[in-house]
Structures are given as structure tokens and as C-alpha cells.
Design an enzyme around this catalytic site. Structure first.
Site, short mmCIF file in Angstrom:
data_model
loop_
_atom_site.label_atom_id
_atom_site.label_comp_id
_atom_site.label_asym_id
_atom_site.label_seq_id
_atom_site.Cartn_x
_atom_site.Cartn_y
_atom_site.Cartn_z
N ALA A 172 0.80 -1.22 0.00
CA ALA A 172 0.00 0.00 0.00
C ALA A 172 0.84 1.27 0.00
CB ALA A 172 -0.93 0.00 1.21
N SER A 173 2.12 1.18 0.38
CA SER A 173 2.94 2.38 0.43
C SER A 173 4.14 2.35 -0.50
CB SER A 173 3.44 2.63 1.86
OG SER A 173 4.20 1.53 2.33
N ARG B 253 8.43 -2.99 -5.01
CA ARG B 253 9.81 -3.38 -5.28
C ARG B 253 9.87 -4.36 -6.43
NH1 ARG B 253 8.47 -2.86 -0.31
NH2 ARG B 253 7.40 -4.85 -0.36
N ALA C 67 -4.91 -7.39 -1.55
CA ALA C 67 -6.12 -8.02 -2.08
C ALA C 67 -7.27 -7.03 -2.20
CB ALA C 67 -6.52 -9.19 -1.19
N HIS D 168 -2.03 -12.69 -3.92
CA HIS D 168 -2.34 -11.97 -2.69
C HIS D 168 -1.09 -11.97 -1.83
CE1 HIS D 168 -4.72 -11.76 1.35
NE2 HIS D 168 -4.20 -10.60 1.01
N ASP D 169 -0.63 -10.78 -1.45
CA ASP D 169 0.67 -10.69 -0.78
C ASP D 169 0.74 -11.52 0.50
OD1 ASP D 169 -1.02 -8.99 0.65
OD2 ASP D 169 0.12 -7.18 0.23
N ASN E 77 -7.61 -10.40 10.11
CA ASN E 77 -6.95 -9.12 9.85
C ASN E 77 -6.89 -8.30 11.13
OD1 ASN E 77 -7.62 -10.07 7.19
ND2 ASN E 77 -7.35 -7.98 6.44
#
Length: 484
Positions: A12-13, A16, A80, A238-239, A298
């Protein structure tokens, strides 16, 4: 030289492009290109600039091509739930909403007039979060009813980036399951839920498993980045799915925390756990790589301290905020998962107001605020651990913390002390490493997930934290349980 693959890992920020080398059962990574990512706020709406993300991917590939090395494959992972709507010419048709947009604040109740909460959970096994794709698309179609006719395809963000790379369309399984529109029992898009949204199931492409070879770079991309014959492989896009692949566990008595902007805490399971108890605790059952289900919750995570750091004009580094937290005598606590902390206009003011409203001494200094956040997160980890043990009947003696947040030794120590579990921290670049391991398994360079985890354990420094007894632990735990 070893076998070389590339991972594109976008959060989100920041994002890489990372190069990996696998040689003699040793694995190493090197950052080729880093770029910024942020939510663009237009009036009262929040959007992603996905074209910016793709242009940065191309810049990273150009930088790599100048090394003269040849990668065998590339894989992309992102967060996601967010999606891209494509028109009949297969171009992006609408701006891409960001999950922190407020348009879905009241949407769940609207959906529940069509179908019960219990029925949705039975179908999907996904926890109820206001930003799930189900609620985002419902609002998008309600506001723009023409979507039913002029949108040709729905793609998740990593699948859209894959389409730009190789020209092939699909939605990868781990990401599909997060939408709360995928029936995890029938293993297909749920038509009843799609009917409620108003989008035909034919607008969703085939769902592919992690490790699927999607194709090769398009001729246009080949020419621009000067790379030939590079396979585009879908990892766990999905990370968190990729991060869990990287957990360096040698047995199965563990829980994991993928620690970053969010803390995703859970276990691996062979089957979904969609019981009433799991629903009451709001656990999610997301698809994992190689037949596993990620039963997790989460937790608001390091977003809290990231916002504090930003509001302090980056006067303090994260390391300095940890030092200040250790020096603080504050006893204030918050419930990190209270929705008021999802996207407040001022996180520091929101924390202070919450503490005042709950009758606590209001934290006044940056160190007080930081300590409040870190202790509250560790207590939240304890609560989720207790719930995981209850719904799974699984023995959990260890917690593996992976991702950027694993560098926070203070939080790792608090986690060990409050949960009374051994805590193992690392690897840091968990998402990229899991992404790359799936590629190597697909290419036949590694034979299994178990072998991949052994290689990770041997290739990176994994630090162990043995739990100690805290005098104030029970008192803080009791107060934490009373918080709204």
C-alpha cells in the site's frame, strides 16, 4: 551463476522489483528497483494509480536488463480486494477505488437484506470487512448502473498488471477467495452473490492456482525492457498468500503473523473452518498455495504507527519511536481493530480521544502513543491466538512473524511475553520470497513447499524470542478485554 527469477511485490505504500538467485540450495535476493505507492485522494474519494504501478514495473525490468543477466520468470503480488473494470476493448474503464474509501461504510447491512450473514460465511468462509470486493462492487454498480452493460471483465489488481505484462487474463485463486464472492466449497464464483451485485459471472475470467504459467512477456513489453523469453508466473498474487509460503516452519504447531501495514495472524489448515464459532470471531478462510487454507484474522497492524510517524512529519524513525516507547510509562491501551482506526483524519487525535472516552490516562508524548500501539497489538495477538486454538483444536506453541514488521524486536518481545509462545522473526522480505519460491517450484528447481521452507530457514537469519513473565500482564489483559 544460479537460477534467476524476478518478483514484483507491491504494498500500500511502496513497491519493489527484486532479483533472486538460487544456487546449491542457498537463496539470495537483491532489490533492483523501489518505488512509491499511495492512495490518491480526490475530493472525498480514494483511488489507486495502477498505470503508475505498471510504469514502475517496466522501469525495474529495464534496470535489470542492463545487468546482462537473464531471468527465467517473473511473478507479481499485491494487496487483495481491490479490482479493475475493463471495457470491451480491454482497457481500464473506471478509476480504481482504494479499499480505504468510505463509500462502503454502510454497505454490509444493505447486502444482508438480500442474504444473511451466516449464508455468506457458509459459502465463502471470508471474514466481514467493509472493504471486501463484494461490498465495493455493490456500491460501484449501484452508483454506475451502466457497468452491467459496458464492462467486459473484472480483474484484481495483480491480474490486471499480469494482463499488461503478458496479454493473458485470469484471476489467481488466493486473491479470488478474498473477494467474498468465491464459493470456497464449490471452488467457483458464487452466482447468488454476483446476482446481488448485478454483474454476470461471465465477466470474471478463469481462476488459476498459484504456480500457473500465464504466458510470456508481450512483444511490446519485450521491446521496451529488452528482455526475451521470460515466463510470467502467477505466484500467490495476494501478498499475504505469498508471505505465508515463506514461513520458515519445520513442523505444523505454529501460527503466523504477516506483519506490515496490516497484521494477518492465522494458521494453515487442510480445510476451511466455517463454523459458527469461527464466524462469531470473524475469522477468514482464504485460499493458500499447494492445497492449504489460510485461516486468519486481519488486525489493523503497523498502519497505526505509520500514520503516527507521518503526522509527526517523519521527525522520528520507526526505530526511534520504538526507543521512545520503551522509555514511556504510559498504561493506555486501544482496540486496534476498532473501525475508527481504519482511516481517521488524524490517528494521534483518534487514539487520544479513544483513551479519554474509555477513562484512561491520555497518552501525551510520541513515546506514549507508540507504547500504546505496540502493547495493544501484542494483546490483540494474544486474543487471536486464543481464538485460533479454540476454533481449530490445534496445538500452537510457536508464532512465526514474517514481513517488514518482523524487524520490530520490541513488538516481537511483547508478542512472546503476552502469548507465552516462542516467537521466531524473519524473513523480512517475506512476500517477495514466497512469490519467488512458488516460481522456483513451478520451474522444477525446488520440489515442494517443505523443501522451500528449509531453504528459507538456511538462507536467512531467523531470530528466536523466548517468552518471559510480565508482572503487569494479567492486569493489562483484563483491561484490554473490556475495551470497545
Amino acid at each position: 551463476m544460479g537460477d534467476i527469477c524476478l518478483a514484483v511485490d507491491i504494498g500500500a505504500s511502496s513497491g519493489r522489483v527484486i532479483k533472486s538467485t538460487l544456487m546449491n540450495d542457498k537463496f539470495s535476493i537483491e532489490e533492483i528497483h523501489r518505488f512509491s505507492n499511495r492512495i490518491n485522494r480526490e475530493e472525498d474519494r480514494c483511488f489507486w494509480d495502477v498505470e503508475h504501478l505498471f510504469s514502475e514495473i517496466l522501469i525495474g525490468l529495464k534496470k535489470f536488463s542492463k545487468t546482462g543477466l537473464k531471468p527465467e520468470s517473473i511473478g507479481i503480488d499485491t494487496w487483495a480486494v481491490d479490482y479493475v473494470l475493463m471495457n470491451n476493448k480491454m482497457n481500464r474503464a473506471y478509476p480504481v477505488y482504494a479499499y480505504r474509501d468510505s463509500r462502503t461504510d454502510e454497505t454490509m447491512d444493505k447486502i444482508f437484506t438480500h442474504i444473511s450473514k451466516e449464508r455468506i460465511y457458509e459459502k465463502t468462509g471470508i471474514q466481514f470487512l467493509q472493504f471486501n470486493t463484494l461490498y465495493q462492487l455493490y456500491e460501484h454498480v449501484k452508483t454506475n448502473p451502466e457497468i452491467k452493460d459496458n464492462v467486459n471483465m473484472v480483474l484484481m489488481i495483480p491480474d490486471y498488471l499480469n494482463y499488461l505484462l503478458c496479454g493473458e487474463t485470469s484471476i489467481e485463486y488466493t486473491n479470488a477467495t478474498t473477494t467474498q464472492m468465491y464459493n470456497i466449497g464449490d471452488m467457483k464464483w458464487d452466482e447468488e452473490l454476483l446476482d446481488i451485485i448485478g454483474i454476470d459471472k461471465d465477466k470474471f475470467p478463469q481462476v488459476v492456482q498459484p504456480g500457473t504459467v500465464l504466458g510470456s512477456l508481450t512483444n511490446e513489453v519485450k521491446d521496451e525492457v529488452n528482455l526475451e523469453d521470460v515466463k510470467v508466473i502467477a505466484p500467490a498474487t495476494h501478498d499475504t498468500g505469498s508471505a505465508v509460503v515463506s514461513v520458515p516452519a519445520v513442523d505444523d504447531d505454529f501460527a503466523y503473523i504477516s506483519s506490515g501495514t496490516w497484521s494477518l495472524m492465522g494458521i494453515e489448515s487442510d480445510n476451511p473452518i466455517c463454523t459458527n464459532k469461527a464466524l462469531s470471531y470473524n475469522f477468514t478462510n482464504e485460499g493458500g498455495a499447494y492445497g492449504k487454507v489460510r485461516v486468519l484474522k486481519n488486525i489493523m497492524g503497523l498502519w497505526l504507527i505509520q500514520e503516527v510517524k507521518r503526522l509527526l512529519n517523519d521527525k522520528y524513525s520507526f526505530g526511534e519511536l520504538v526507543i521512545l516507547a520503551k522509555e514511556s510509562n504510559s498504561t493506555a491501551l486501544i482496540n486496534p481493530n476498532n473501525s475508527r482506526f481504519l482511516n481517521p483524519s488524524d490517528m494521534i487525535d483518534e487514539i487520544k480521544t479513544y483513551c479519554e472516552e474509555t477513562g484512561q490516562t491520555v497518552p501525551s508524548t510520541p513515546g506514549d502513543i507508540a507504547k500504546c500501539i505496540f502493547e495493544s497489538l501484542a494483546l490483540q495477538y494474544k486474543q487471536v491466538l486464543i481464538e485460533l486454538r479454540e476454533i481449530s483444536n490445534k496445538t500452537i506453541n510457536k508464532i512465526h512473524i514474517v514481513g517488514g514488521g518482523s524487524q520490530n524486536r520490541y513488538l516481537n518481545r511483547l508478542c512472546a511475553d503476552y502469548t507465552q509462545c516462542e516467537v521466531y522473526s524473519g524473513p523480512i522480505e517475506a512476500t517477495a520470497i514466497g512469490n519467488l519460491m512458488v516460481q522456483y517450484i513451478t520451474l522444477g528447481k525446488i520440489q515442494s513447499l517443505a523443501e522451500a521452507r528449509k531453504i528459507i530457514n538456511a538462507s536467512f537469519n531467523i531470530e528466536k524470542f523466548v517468552p518471559a513473565k510480565l508482572e503487569s500482564a494479567e492486569e493489562k489483559w483484563s483491561r484490554f478485554l473490556e475495551l470497545p
